[in-house]
Structure formats: C-alpha cells, structure tokens
Scaffold this motif. Structure first.
Motif, PDB file in Angstrom:
ATOM      1  N   UNK A 238     -14.436   3.368  -8.704  1.00 11.17           N
ATOM      2  CA  UNK A 238     -14.346   3.829  -7.213  1.00 11.17           C
ATOM      3  C   UNK A 238     -12.763   3.688  -7.062  1.00 11.17           C
ATOM      4  N   UNK A 239     -11.866   2.570  -7.456  1.00 12.83           N
ATOM      5  CA  UNK A 239     -10.670   2.789  -7.035  1.00 12.83           C
ATOM      6  C   UNK A 239      -9.663   3.836  -7.562  1.00 12.83           C
ATOM      7  N   UNK A 240     -10.255   4.248  -8.788  1.00 10.59           N
ATOM      8  CA  UNK A 240      -9.668   5.338  -9.456  1.00 10.59           C
ATOM      9  C   UNK A 240     -10.021   6.733  -8.693  1.00 10.59           C
ATOM     10  N   UNK A 241     -11.272   6.921  -8.286  1.00  5.52           N
ATOM     11  CA  UNK A 241     -11.517   8.142  -7.649  1.00  5.52           C
ATOM     12  C   UNK A 241     -10.784   8.203  -6.363  1.00  5.52           C
ATOM     13  N   UNK A 242     -10.715   7.010  -5.498  1.00  4.24           N
ATOM     14  CA  UNK A 242      -9.705   6.856  -4.194  1.00  4.24           C
ATOM     15  C   UNK A 242      -8.325   7.241  -4.646  1.00  4.24           C
ATOM     16  N   UNK A 243      -7.964   6.802  -5.543  1.00  7.57           N
ATOM     17  CA  UNK A 243      -6.437   6.947  -5.966  1.00  7.57           C
ATOM     18  C   UNK A 243      -6.302   8.710  -6.077  1.00  7.57           C
ATOM     19  N   UNK A 244      -7.186   9.359  -7.005  1.00  7.79           N
ATOM     20  CA  UNK A 244      -7.215  10.663  -7.126  1.00  7.79           C
ATOM     21  C   UNK A 244      -7.450  11.340  -5.764  1.00  7.79           C
ATOM     22  N   UNK A 245      -8.155  11.067  -4.796  1.00  4.84           N
ATOM     23  CA  UNK A 245      -8.326  11.808  -3.624  1.00  4.84           C
ATOM     24  C   UNK A 245      -7.251  11.284  -2.529  1.00  4.84           C
ATOM     25  N   UNK A 246      -7.091  10.085  -2.448  1.00  6.26           N
ATOM     26  CA  UNK A 246      -6.175   9.664  -1.265  1.00  6.26           C
ATOM     27  C   UNK A 246      -4.785   9.364  -1.770  1.00  6.26           C
ATOM     28  N   UNK A 247      -4.540   9.184  -2.940  1.00  8.38           N
ATOM     29  CA  UNK A 247      -3.074   8.851  -3.410  1.00  8.38           C
ATOM     30  C   UNK A 247      -2.829   7.232  -3.329  1.00  8.38           C
ATOM     31  N   UNK A 248      -3.660   6.285  -2.882  1.00  2.41           N
ATOM     32  CA  UNK A 248      -3.359   4.925  -3.064  1.00  2.41           C
ATOM     33  C   UNK A 248      -4.090   4.114  -4.053  1.00  2.41           C
ATOM     34  N   UNK A 249      -3.052   3.658  -4.901  1.00  2.00           N
ATOM     35  CA  UNK A 249      -3.619   2.913  -6.237  1.00  2.00           C
ATOM     36  C   UNK A 249      -3.917   1.415  -5.623  1.00  2.00           C
ATOM     37  N   UNK A 250      -5.243   1.180  -6.260  1.00  2.00           N
ATOM     38  CA  UNK A 250      -5.836  -0.179  -5.927  1.00  2.00           C
ATOM     39  C   UNK A 250      -6.263  -0.646  -7.088  1.00  2.00           C
ATOM     40  N   UNK A 251      -6.442  -2.210  -7.164  1.00  2.00           N
ATOM     41  CA  UNK A 251      -6.724  -2.742  -8.477  1.00  2.00           C
ATOM     42  C   UNK A 251      -7.664  -4.205  -7.947  1.00  2.00           C
ATOM     43  N   UNK A 252      -8.700  -4.450  -8.791  1.00  2.00           N
ATOM     44  CA  UNK A 252      -9.373  -5.578  -8.311  1.00  2.00           C
ATOM     45  C   UNK A 252      -8.627  -6.847  -8.415  1.00  2.00           C
ATOM     46  N   UNK A 253      -7.515  -6.894  -9.177  1.00  2.00           N
ATOM     47  CA  UNK A 253      -6.439  -7.890  -9.349  1.00  2.00           C
ATOM     48  C   UNK A 253      -5.200  -7.200  -9.417  1.00  2.00           C
ATOM     49  N   UNK A 254      -4.331  -7.277  -8.510  1.00  2.00           N
ATOM     50  CA  UNK A 254      -2.894  -6.737  -8.402  1.00  2.00           C
ATOM     51  C   UNK A 254      -1.909  -7.502  -9.224  1.00  2.00           C
ATOM     52  N   UNK A 255      -1.465  -7.472 -10.277  1.00  2.24           N
ATOM     53  CA  UNK A 255      -0.326  -8.214 -10.949  1.00  2.24           C
ATOM     54  C   UNK A 255       0.952  -7.781 -10.158  1.00  2.24           C
ATOM     55  N   UNK A 256       1.559  -8.601  -9.419  1.00  2.00           N
ATOM     56  CA  UNK A 256       2.950  -8.107  -8.763  1.00  2.00           C
ATOM     57  C   UNK A 256       4.148  -8.765  -9.662  1.00  2.00           C
ATOM     58  N   UNK A 257       4.887  -8.036 -10.387  1.00  2.00           N
ATOM     59  CA  UNK A 257       5.960  -8.814 -11.317  1.00  2.00           C
ATOM     60  C   UNK A 257       5.443  -9.819 -12.080  1.00  2.00           C
ATOM     61  N   UNK A 258       4.515  -9.686 -12.752  1.00  2.00           N
ATOM     62  CA  UNK A 258       3.847 -10.761 -13.286  1.00  2.00           C
ATOM     63  C   UNK A 258       3.992 -10.577 -14.982  1.00  2.00           C
TER      64      UNK A 258
END
Lengths: 401, 102
Positions: A238-258
């Motif tokens: 669903x997150x991949x499809x959301x990114x394709x349609x709306x252009x915002x990327x999500x992840x179940x866990x986001x690693x920020x500079x990890x």
C-alpha cells in the motif's frame, strides 16, 4: 492537488471525509473533540453525506460504528485517552469480528493523574487488542496514514481494524501546511467500501459473534495472527502504491541517517521530527547518530527493525508511555525481542509523559549517553530522561492530623 | 418468526459454502430455545375466547391463532421458552403454566 492549512484533527476529518464515511458516531473528548465537532458540521451542512448518530459514551460510539460498518458502509469514530480505555471491550469485538474500521486516536495519557496532554500510554494499553497501530510524525502523515490505513485494513488478507495515532496537541492542535489531493485520486486509491467476510444483510442473514467454545477459539485467534502477519506485506505494498499515486514515500520503519550510525534512537510519533533535527545537528558536529522511526507498531515490524538496526551496537528506545511494572516501555520490549539474536546494547528511555515536551536538549542528552556507552566511557543510562530531581517530593500539602 | 429462524427453514436459491474468518454462523446451532422450557403453557380451549392477546404479547412471536380450528391457539414449542407472559396476559385466564420437567 491543493495546499491547506490544517491541524491534525482537521486532517483526520478531511481524510475520513474523502474516504466517504457514511455513518459517524463519535463522542467528544479532549484533545479529539474537534474531530467529532467538525464531522458533525460536515454532516449538518450536507458536505458529508452521512448519518451522524449521537451516542452517550465511547463504548457506544465504537459499538455503533462497528455494527454500522457490518451493515456495509465505512463508519467513522475517533477517541483519546480515557475514551479509548472505555472502548477497550468493544475493540476486541471490532477486531475479532473482522470489521476493518479506521479510527484516529489522539494520544493523551490515561488518568490518574488526570491529564489532557500527550503521551502514548492510552494506545499502548490497547496494543494487544488485535488492531493495527500507525503513529504519525506530522499533520501530513495523519492525512496520508489514514488513507493508507483504509486500504490496508480492508484488504481481503487483512480485514483488521486500524488505529491511526496522532500526538495530542503536538499534532492534533498544531497548524501545518499539508497537501490535500483531489477527491478523484483518493477514490481511485481506496475505492468504495465493499462488505467482505462478515456482514449484516437481511437478504443473506448471518449470525455474528456466537458463543465459541475451546474447540474453535484458538483457531479464530490464529486467523487474527495470520491477518496481522499478512498486514506487514500488505502495508508495504500500500505504501508503494501510495508513493506512485501521491509522490510521498513511507516505510513501516524509517531509518534516518542510520546506515553508518554508531548509535540509533528508536522512537515513534511527533518526537521523530525533533529527533531528526537533533540527528542533523549532531552529524554536523561529527557525531554519527541516527533515528529509527516506527510508523507501524502493530503489527510490529521486527524484520524491518533488524534490517535497520543490525549494524548498530548501541541502541536507545524512547517510550512515550511509562510501562509501569515492566522492565522497560512496550516499544523497548518489542525491540529487544526483535534483536534477541543480534549482539547489541539496547537501552530503555521513558519520557514525554502527560504532555511534557520531548525537547531537542533531552534527545541530545540521550544521544550523548549512547555515544559514551558505545565508547565504553559510561555504564549506566538515565532511563527516565526528563525526570525532575525532586520527583518524590513533587507536592507537599498541609494535613490536619 | 425471526429472520434467523426463517433463514434456517428457507435457504436461498443457490446456497454456496464460503470460508469465513471469525465467529460467524448461518445456521444457529442453539436455535432450539424451546429446550430451555421448564413450565409449559396449557390452553383450556373451552374457556378461550380467541381474542389473540397471547399471540400479541408473546416476546418470541411464536403463537398463532387459527380461529377455524377447535384447538385454536397454536404454539411453536421449538421456540417457546415457557416464560409465562401469555398466561399472565390472557384476559380470561385460560392458559395455565404446567410443569414440563423440573
């Protein structure tokens, strides 16, 4: 696509409106009240074509929403704190009868002490009730995660309700500029509601929630477990499809500079924005720190946590709930269990309770402690990071003895 | 009769089996609520005036009045729980509750 100024509560309402909910039964409670009020405004003005059912408590609010959704429509409700606690028994009815409701939960501590303000203790207390739980970093995420929650919850392999948790006041009452997509885009993404599995239809009657003996109960709980297992993959899709349609990327866990971090702090909710700011600041000073933002807490994304944290020897976990009587907070316990076969030092931090701000200073203090621990310069950590020195003497009163 | 009871007697034209998740049934295993009965309504047909009060007051809606029949009060004992409301409401007190088992 348009930009709108909205606080978290209004963003939640906007998302539910665009999902075309047809029944609303919400009972107002601070800091969720504007959700109930705005939904009622929209129904009164005709902008939202829905039935608004006034209820006398949160227990009834979720009972009505659950059974309305069984009758074949998306139903809306929302709550916070003691309201969520009052829903406790019905939460099991919703998930056990496989009704995929999406409910914003505006996080606020549960009494006592009476508090109106943010912490995750209310939602964490319900973490084993068979609902998915999403945690939002900012107002845009409130809107986006609600839309994604509908799609994930209603998936035929999931059919499990979802709480979308937004921090009381820090998000619910914080005005931010957000992107609101066209209705058509939302329609194409989540589609209309289709009853599956369980439904109430006089043309095709079924009996839902009959007394189930020990010969079948275990299997029905296992079905829910399998649905949660399926949800990980479904949410990622669903997150991949959301990114394709709306252009915002999500992840179940986001690693920020990890990737190359010496120490990583695991956190959820609005504090992650502050956390990222502190990471950037410390990186400028040459300190290799990172943040892991848990967007989905139920189902717990253990594999993704391992993927992000496996290279890190020293990890801090920030729980915005007290986890009284446990060895640490609930997020810490989950992270420890996920990392049990990997050699690393996982420290529990508790703070931000009852509305106390999770400040950049305190997050910096955590990173500094973790760095010292990883370098062998320090053994102990300050588990209650923002505790006042006079904790045991916080009030003195006059008594007539 | 309730919808559930009707459903059990009259199936849809093309019933098919589907897998469902969760506690769901289309056949209600414990539908024979008549088995709960301890006291049983017994009608004195000599005294009965065929007014239909018992049928209207039955909470399970399982009493029919068939006026052409000599035993005109027809009770569906599959669903009669023996609550006694019919006996209580009868204006000529022609229904008595008798011990069925105890």
């Amino acid at each position: 696509m348009t930009y709108k100024m909205m606080d978290g509560n209004l963003a939640a309402v906007e998302a539910m409106k665009m999902a075309k909910v047809q029944v609303v039964s919400a009972y107002p409670i601070t800091p969720q009240s504007n959700i109930a009020e705005k939904l009622s405004d929209l129904v009164a003005s005709g902008e939202l074509k829905a039935e608004y059912i006034r209820v006398e408590s949160e227990h009834s609010a979720l009972s009505v929403a659950t059974t309305a959704q069984l009758a074949g429509v998306r139903a809306a409700t929302a709550t916070a704190s003691n309201g969520l606690a009052l829903m406790h028994e019905v939460l099991g009815m919703t998930s056990g009868n496989r009704v995929p409701i999406v409910m914003p939960v505006v996080n606020r501590g549960v009494a006592a002490p009476w508090t109106l303000w943010c912490e995750h203790g209310d939602a964490m207390a319900e973490r084993d009730m068979g609902w998915m739980q999403f945690y939002c970093e900012n107002v845009q995420e409130v809107f986006d995660l609600i839309l994604m929650a509908y799609k994930a919850a209603e998936d035929k392999d999931v059919l499990t309700p979802a709480m979308v948790c937004l921090d009381g006041f820090f998000l619910s009452h914080s005005m931010q500029k957000i992107v609101v997509p066209k209705q058509e885009l939302v329609d194409n993404f989540i589609g209309g509601y289709k009853s599956q599995n369980t439904y109430l239809d006089t043309e095709d009657p079924m009996f839902i929630c009959d007394l189930t003996g020990s010969e079948e109960y275990t299997e029905m709980k296992y079905q829910q477990k399998v649905a949660m297992d399926n949800a990980i993959g479904v949410i990622e899709q669903v997150q991949r499809e959301f990114e394709e349609r709306f252009g915002r990327k999500y992840s179940i866990v986001e690693g920020y500079r990890t990737e190359d971090a010496d120490v990583v702090l695991v956190a959820l909710g609005s504090m992650c924005g502050t956390g990222k700011h502190v990471v950037n600041k410390l990186r400028e000073k040459g300190k290799k720190v990172g943040l892991a933002k848990v967007t989905v807490f139920r189902p717990f994304p253990a594999e993704k946590i391992r993927e992000i944290l496996s290279g890190t020897r020293c990890i801090g976990v920030f729980d915005r709930s007290a986890g009284i009587g446990g060895q640490g907070g609930p997020v810490w316990s989950e992270v420890c269990a996920a990392m049990k076969d990997i050699s690393c030092d996982i420290r529990n931090y508790t703070g931000g309770l009852g509305g106390r701000d999770v400040s950049p200073d305190n997050i910096e203090k955590i990173f500094d402690e973790l760095l010292e621990i990883s370098q062998g310069k320090r053994k102990n950590h300050t588990a209650w990071i923002d505790l006042k020195e006079n904790a045991m003497d916080i009030r003195q009163v006059i008594k007539n003895v | 009769m309730t919808v559930m009871q009707k459903q059990q007697e009259k199936h849809t034209p093309k019933p098919q089996k589907f897998r469902v998740y969760g506690p769901v049934a289309t056949v209600y295993g414990s539908s024979n609520t008549g088995s709960w009965r301890i006291l049983c309504p017994k009608v004195d047909y000599e005294a009965c005036i065929k007014c239909g009060t018992c049928a209207r007051s039955c909470p399970a809606n399982i009493i029919d009045i068939i006026k052409e029949q000599s035993e005109c009060v027809v009770i569906d004992f599959d669903y009669c729980k023996g609550c006694g409301i019919c006996a209580n409401e009868c204006p000529v007190k022609c229904i008595s509750m008798v011990v069925e088992r105890g």
